[in-house]
Motif scaffolding. Structure first.
Motif, mmCIF file in Angstrom:
data_model
loop_
_atom_site.group_PDB
_atom_site.id
_atom_site.type_symbol
_atom_site.label_atom_id
_atom_site.label_comp_id
_atom_site.label_asym_id
_atom_site.label_seq_id
_atom_site.Cartn_x
_atom_site.Cartn_y
_atom_site.Cartn_z
ATOM 1 N N LEU A 24 0.829 -1.199 0.000
ATOM 2 C CA LEU A 24 0.000 0.000 0.000
ATOM 3 C C LEU A 24 0.872 1.261 0.000
ATOM 4 O O LEU A 24 1.989 1.250 0.518
ATOM 5 C CB LEU A 24 -0.905 0.027 1.235
ATOM 6 N N PRO A 25 0.371 2.356 -0.579
ATOM 7 C CA PRO A 25 1.119 3.615 -0.557
ATOM 8 C C PRO A 25 1.341 4.078 0.885
ATOM 9 O O PRO A 25 0.546 3.797 1.776
ATOM 10 C CB PRO A 25 0.192 4.594 -1.300
ATOM 11 N N MET A 26 2.436 4.811 1.102
ATOM 12 C CA MET A 26 2.728 5.319 2.431
ATOM 13 C C MET A 26 1.715 6.401 2.803
ATOM 14 O O MET A 26 1.355 7.238 1.990
ATOM 15 C CB MET A 26 4.148 5.896 2.490
ATOM 16 N N LEU A 27 1.276 6.359 4.034
ATOM 17 C CA LEU A 27 0.373 7.374 4.548
ATOM 18 C C LEU A 27 1.147 8.252 5.517
ATOM 19 O O LEU A 27 1.632 7.780 6.548
ATOM 20 C CB LEU A 27 -0.822 6.727 5.256
ATOM 21 N N GLU A 28 1.277 9.515 5.183
ATOM 22 C CA GLU A 28 2.008 10.439 6.039
ATOM 23 C C GLU A 28 1.393 11.824 5.956
ATOM 24 O O GLU A 28 0.779 12.188 4.952
ATOM 25 C CB GLU A 28 3.482 10.491 5.644
ATOM 26 N N ALA A 29 1.537 12.562 7.032
ATOM 27 C CA ALA A 29 1.030 13.923 7.108
ATOM 28 C C ALA A 29 1.938 14.720 8.025
ATOM 29 O O ALA A 29 2.104 14.360 9.201
ATOM 30 C CB ALA A 29 -0.399 13.939 7.636
ATOM 31 N N ASP A 30 2.529 15.785 7.477
ATOM 32 C CA ASP A 30 3.467 16.602 8.251
ATOM 33 C C ASP A 30 4.572 15.712 8.815
ATOM 34 O O ASP A 30 5.339 15.138 8.066
ATOM 35 C CB ASP A 30 2.733 17.350 9.370
ATOM 36 N N ARG B 3 0.847 1.202 13.426
ATOM 37 C CA ARG B 3 1.801 1.996 14.197
ATOM 38 C C ARG B 3 1.928 3.367 13.549
ATOM 39 O O ARG B 3 2.260 3.463 12.369
ATOM 40 C CB ARG B 3 3.170 1.322 14.258
ATOM 41 N N VAL B 4 1.684 4.394 14.319
ATOM 42 C CA VAL B 4 1.819 5.765 13.832
ATOM 43 C C VAL B 4 2.963 6.425 14.590
ATOM 44 O O VAL B 4 2.921 6.544 15.819
ATOM 45 C CB VAL B 4 0.515 6.560 14.009
ATOM 46 N N VAL C 246 3.770 9.458 10.343
ATOM 47 C CA VAL C 246 3.803 8.397 9.340
ATOM 48 C C VAL C 246 3.096 7.160 9.897
ATOM 49 O O VAL C 246 3.301 6.789 11.062
ATOM 50 C CB VAL C 246 5.254 8.022 8.947
ATOM 51 N N LEU C 247 2.250 6.541 9.066
ATOM 52 C CA LEU C 247 1.597 5.286 9.438
ATOM 53 C C LEU C 247 2.393 4.108 8.899
ATOM 54 O O LEU C 247 2.689 4.046 7.699
ATOM 55 C CB LEU C 247 0.174 5.232 8.882
ATOM 56 N N TYR C 248 2.746 3.195 9.772
ATOM 57 C CA TYR C 248 3.433 1.967 9.379
ATOM 58 C C TYR C 248 2.485 0.791 9.598
ATOM 59 O O TYR C 248 1.914 0.623 10.684
ATOM 60 C CB TYR C 248 4.711 1.765 10.211
ATOM 61 N N TRP C 249 2.318 -0.012 8.564
ATOM 62 C CA TRP C 249 1.491 -1.212 8.673
ATOM 63 C C TRP C 249 2.328 -2.297 9.336
ATOM 64 O O TRP C 249 3.409 -2.646 8.882
ATOM 65 C CB TRP C 249 1.045 -1.685 7.297
ATOM 66 N N GLU D 237 -7.125 12.389 2.051
ATOM 67 C CA GLU D 237 -7.933 13.599 1.881
ATOM 68 C C GLU D 237 -7.824 14.554 3.061
ATOM 69 O O GLU D 237 -8.019 15.755 2.908
ATOM 70 C CB GLU D 237 -9.408 13.223 1.695
ATOM 71 N N ASN D 238 -7.510 14.014 4.238
ATOM 72 C CA ASN D 238 -7.525 14.819 5.458
ATOM 73 C C ASN D 238 -6.458 14.295 6.416
ATOM 74 O O ASN D 238 -6.580 13.169 6.911
ATOM 75 C CB ASN D 238 -8.907 14.771 6.115
ATOM 76 N N PRO D 239 -5.424 15.064 6.692
ATOM 77 C CA PRO D 239 -4.352 14.605 7.577
ATOM 78 C C PRO D 239 -4.837 14.183 8.956
ATOM 79 O O PRO D 239 -4.206 13.342 9.607
ATOM 80 C CB PRO D 239 -3.425 15.825 7.673
ATOM 81 N N LYS D 240 -5.954 14.759 9.438
ATOM 82 C CA LYS D 240 -6.460 14.417 10.758
ATOM 83 C C LYS D 240 -6.880 12.949 10.836
ATOM 84 O O LYS D 240 -6.952 12.375 11.928
ATOM 85 C CB LYS D 240 -7.661 15.300 11.113
ATOM 86 N N ARG D 241 -7.195 12.363 9.695
ATOM 87 C CA ARG D 241 -7.655 10.970 9.685
ATOM 88 C C ARG D 241 -6.509 9.976 9.879
ATOM 89 O O ARG D 241 -6.751 8.767 9.975
ATOM 90 C CB ARG D 241 -8.396 10.676 8.379
ATOM 91 N N LEU D 242 -5.297 10.475 9.901
ATOM 92 C CA LEU D 242 -4.151 9.606 10.159
ATOM 93 C C LEU D 242 -4.070 9.372 11.664
ATOM 94 O O LEU D 242 -3.138 9.778 12.353
ATOM 95 C CB LEU D 242 -2.868 10.244 9.638
ATOM 96 N N ASP D 243 -5.081 8.711 12.166
ATOM 97 C CA ASP D 243 -5.265 8.465 13.597
ATOM 98 C C ASP D 243 -5.463 6.957 13.776
ATOM 99 O O ASP D 243 -6.481 6.404 13.352
ATOM 100 C CB ASP D 243 -6.496 9.237 14.079
ATOM 101 N N PRO D 244 -4.503 6.264 14.393
ATOM 102 C CA PRO D 244 -4.611 4.807 14.500
ATOM 103 C C PRO D 244 -5.841 4.348 15.266
ATOM 104 O O PRO D 244 -6.397 3.295 14.988
ATOM 105 C CB PRO D 244 -3.322 4.406 15.212
ATOM 106 N N PHE D 245 -6.279 5.163 16.225
ATOM 107 C CA PHE D 245 -7.440 4.758 17.017
ATOM 108 C C PHE D 245 -8.729 4.914 16.215
ATOM 109 O O PHE D 245 -9.626 4.082 16.302
ATOM 110 C CB PHE D 245 -7.491 5.554 18.322
ATOM 111 N N TRP D 246 -8.816 5.985 15.421
ATOM 112 C CA TRP D 246 -9.995 6.144 14.560
ATOM 113 C C TRP D 246 -10.033 5.028 13.525
ATOM 114 O O TRP D 246 -11.082 4.412 13.290
ATOM 115 C CB TRP D 246 -9.995 7.501 13.859
ATOM 116 N N ILE D 247 -8.905 4.738 12.915
ATOM 117 C CA ILE D 247 -8.863 3.681 11.903
ATOM 118 C C ILE D 247 -9.261 2.343 12.510
ATOM 119 O O ILE D 247 -10.034 1.581 11.930
ATOM 120 C CB ILE D 247 -7.458 3.596 11.273
ATOM 121 N N SER D 248 -8.740 2.052 13.704
ATOM 122 C CA SER D 248 -9.028 0.756 14.329
ATOM 123 C C SER D 248 -10.479 0.627 14.769
ATOM 124 O O SER D 248 -10.950 -0.480 15.041
ATOM 125 C CB SER D 248 -8.093 0.520 15.514
ATOM 126 N N GLU D 249 -11.202 1.755 14.848
ATOM 127 C CA GLU D 249 -12.632 1.714 15.185
ATOM 128 C C GLU D 249 -13.509 1.358 13.983
ATOM 129 O O GLU D 249 -14.685 1.013 14.161
ATOM 130 C CB GLU D 249 -13.082 3.076 15.728
#
Length: 232
Positions: free
Chosen positions: A117-123, A145-146, A126-129, A189-201
């Protein structure tokens, strides 16, 4: 339901309980405080009514401004399966798209996918799978892991387990892949969504009948709009 209520240590009670209440202090059917009368609805936000013969659960709002309106009903099959996946389904989650059957997805194949998957990063984030694993019920989970960087060094790592693939979805590997691709689209689309807890929900494969990438992305956007994190 009767068995569930009777076997509860405190019986059927108010929603707010004090932790120091003794287990023997029970509210029974004869207790007037359990009643929700037409002129006294301020003590309950909702009433759940079970029709055992119809195998139906009705949810009514008891707030005066709603006048006892029925909010939602769920009918259960003879095996206990609800016709809705949750009482709080969003409109985007009610879609049911054609099945995408395939070879059963394994934890190793899922790991191979996320590594590509493409790397997800904001500022500076960085999200690591991480690793994938199979749970006792046959579901597949991904470790997220963020990492937050400062001056080129890691200053914080947040880890969360995403129980993303229920057993039934393993038989639709393309659907799982579509969800992963949709998640990448939505997070970018939104850097705020780079949240491991939101994703895991996100429980999209359990709650929704969506299967295509675009519709799965709509579900994720709708979930974000409802999330309190979107307001932060």
């Amino acid at each position: 339901m009767r068995q569930l209520i009777d076997e509860s240590p405190r019986g059927l009670r108010h929603g707010i309980q004090s932790p120091d209440e003794p287990e023997g202090d029970r509210f029974t059917e004869e207790d007037a405080r359990l009643r929700v009368a037409p002129d006294k609805t301020d003590m309950r936000g909702y009433v759940y009514v079970f029709d055992l013969e119809a195998r139906r659960l009705d949810v009514f709002s008891t707030l005066a401004r709603y006048g006892g309106k029925r909010m939602r009903s769920v009918v259960f099959s003879e095996t206990g399966t609800p016709d809705l996946r949750a009482l709080d389904l969003l409109p985007a989650e009610t879609v049911d798209e054609p099945l995408l059957p395939g070879e059963e997805l394994s934890a190793q194949t899922l790991k191979d996918w996320i590594e590509g998957l493409p790397m997800l990063e904001a500022d500076s984030t960085v999200l690591y799978w991480g690793d994938t694993e199979e749970g006792p019920d046959g579901a597949l989970a991904i470790t997220l892991r963020v990492a937050t960087y400062e001056d080129g060094s890691i200053v914080q790592v947040v880890e969360s387990l995403w129980d993303v693939v229920p057993p039934s979805a393993r038989l639709e590997p393309e659907r799982v892949r579509n969800l992963l691709d949709a998640l990448v689209d939505v997070v970018r689309e939104n850097p705020k969504r780079l949240d491991p807890f939101w994703i895991s929900e996100q429980d999209t494969l359990r709650r929704s009948g969506a299967r295509q990438r675009k519709s799965l992305a709509k579900v994720l956007r709708a979930r974000w709009a409802r999330s309190s994190r979107s307001e932060k």
